[in-house]
Design an enzyme around this catalytic site. Structure first.
Site, PDB file in Angstrom:
ATOM      1  N   GLY A 151       0.827  -1.196   0.000  1.00 55.82           N
ATOM      2  CA  GLY A 151       0.000   0.000   0.000  1.00 55.82           C
ATOM      3  C   GLY A 151       0.863   1.247   0.000  1.00 55.82           C
ATOM      4  O   GLY A 151       1.942   1.289  -0.596  1.00 55.82           O
ATOM      5  N   CYS A 152       0.400   2.269   0.699  1.00 62.65           N
ATOM      6  CA  CYS A 152       1.118   3.540   0.720  1.00 62.65           C
ATOM      7  C   CYS A 152       2.369   3.498   1.582  1.00 62.65           C
ATOM      8  O   CYS A 152       3.096   4.492   1.659  1.00 62.65           O
ATOM      9  CB  CYS A 152       0.184   4.656   1.184  1.00 62.65           C
ATOM     10  SG  CYS A 152      -1.125   5.021  -0.012  1.00 62.65           S
ATOM     11  N   SER A 153       2.645   2.365   2.228  1.00 62.95           N
ATOM     12  CA  SER A 153       3.900   2.182   2.964  1.00 62.95           C
ATOM     13  C   SER A 153       4.929   1.406   2.147  1.00 62.95           C
ATOM     14  O   SER A 153       5.937   0.949   2.695  1.00 62.95           O
ATOM     15  CB  SER A 153       3.643   1.465   4.293  1.00 62.95           C
ATOM     16  OG  SER A 153       2.991   2.316   5.205  1.00 62.95           O
ATOM     17  N   SER A 154       4.690   1.254   0.853  1.00 65.79           N
ATOM     18  CA  SER A 154       5.583   0.435   0.030  1.00 65.79           C
ATOM     19  C   SER A 154       7.003   0.964  -0.012  1.00 65.79           C
ATOM     20  O   SER A 154       7.967   0.201   0.101  1.00 65.79           O
ATOM     21  CB  SER A 154       5.030   0.323  -1.393  1.00 65.79           C
ATOM     22  OG  SER A 154       3.810  -0.377  -1.413  1.00 65.79           O
TER      23      SER A 154
END
Length: 373
Positions: A151-154
């Site tokens: 997700g946006c923590s990739s």
């Protein structure tokens, strides 16, 4: 264990952009048409949007887009990106390679000296061959490559993996490449999400350095951390399994399978989790929020970032301490915090600490404690 330096940062932002007013005009035109159809069928009407609502809800004023053609067409409301042959460079690898080359230039490192490429992004163009391997080939890197999606923590997840592989001696230099081409996966007919995302690509070049080696003006990566907890509140159901669930396997039905989220739940739960993550991670290294010069947070929502920082500091924190790029770029998923880092670090002095922190679907959280050398 080897020390690790963040030696180069690269960013690629598309030139084209769409402001809130243009996006709303198209959306509301479609709503008017849809409501006429619903009225004829006895259905409930849809609510229109406004530029003021978008800015209040998110802090976003505009977003840059890879391909604007088709997005503002009420009959389509999706970018029109032509398919490429298998032997042509893929759209996502091309986007990522631009940022990768910029990071190499920033570091003064040749691609042939890189022995690991991690393509870390929330949306990947295909399952295999890995986009990371295609980027590796395109730029001329050596060694190994793979994809990672969190997700946006990739991007912070990719940095976490690269940091530990470099410390262990498994690799010498790594590129964490984050090409976030999100607009093709966005439902521009969903009032809750159509305004959120923009496109951007970033790359971070990290390398192992000696025990006494210093790189003035660059960062030492002191430590990284990753945390996950399952949640359905941000979800995408677009998959190869969609075909198997349909009677007509020759048709791809995207209805209900694109990005969706329960915004209020996400805001509350991620704010609480991120605040705790930041405070605990810093405390492990003898820091409080007050001892950290700068925070580069995930660029998803201005109000959320403000609340996270207020909980951590006990007071409101301004742009100098926690810079925002969200207003002009939109939420560029895993790339956003890296863009903020790229644009807001050159005024820091030796010994200053900074925290890169991201939060996204999963839920997922990621952090990297950096020290200016």
């Amino acid at each position: 264990m080897a020390r690790v330096a963040l030696s180069g940062i690269g960013v690629s932002i598309p030139e084209a952009f769409i402001d809130n007013e243009a996006l709303v005009d198209c959306f509301n035109l479609w709503v008017e048409r849809e409501n006429r159809r619903r009225a004829a069928d006895g259905g409930a009407p849809l609510q229109k949007s406004s530029a003021a609502f978008i800015e209040h809800a998110s802090g976003i004023r505009q977003r840059h887009v890879h391909t604007p053609e088709g997005i503002l067409d009420p009959d389509r409301m999706a970018p029109r990106i032509a398919a490429r042959a298998d032997d042509d460079l893929s759209v996502l690898a091309e986007f990522g390679a631009r940022a990768a080359r910029a990071a190499l230039d920033d570091a003064g490192i040749a691609a042939s000296d890189v022995d690991l490429v991690i393509c870390a992004a929330s949306h990947l163009e295909r399952l295999y061959p890995a986009i990371g391997i295609e980027i590796q080939k395109e730029i001329g890197a050596r060694g190994a490559a793979f994809d990672l999606s969190l997700g946006c923590s990739s991007a912070s997840g990719g940095l976490h993996v690269a940091f530990n592989l470099l410390r262990s001696g498994a690799h010498r230099r790594a590129l964490v490449v984050t090409p976030e081409l999100i607009t093709p996966h966005l439902n521009f007919r969903d009032r809750q999400t159509h305004f959120i995302f923009g496109d951007a690509a970033t790359a971070m070049l990290v390398e192992a350095i000696g025990p006494d080696e210093e790189r003035p003006g660059r960062f030492e990566v002191m430590d990284t951390r990753s945390w996950t907890q399952f949640s359905n509140n941000i979800r995408s159901n677009f998959s190869y399994l969609n075909r198997a669930a349909q009677d007509d396997v020759g048709v791809i039905d995207t209805e209900g399978k694109l990005i969706k989220q329960q915004g209020n739940k996400v805001f509350k739960e991620v704010t609480i989790a991120s605040h705790r993550f930041i405070v605990d991670f810093l405390a492990e290294h003898g820091h409080t929020p007050q001892t950290v010069r700068r925070f580069w947070l995930h660029q998803a929502n201005a109000r959320m970032n403000g609340m996270i920082l207020k909980l951590a500091f006990g007071e409101e924190v301004g742009h100098d301490r926690a810079p925002m790029v969200l207003d002009r770029l939109g939420n560029t998923a895993a790339a956003g915090a890296v863009v903020a880092l790229s644009e807001n670090h050159r005024d820091m002095t030796a010994g200053d600490f900074g925290l890169l922190c991201t939060y996204g679907a999963g839920y997922s959280l990621g952090g990297a404690l950096l020290r200016m050398m």
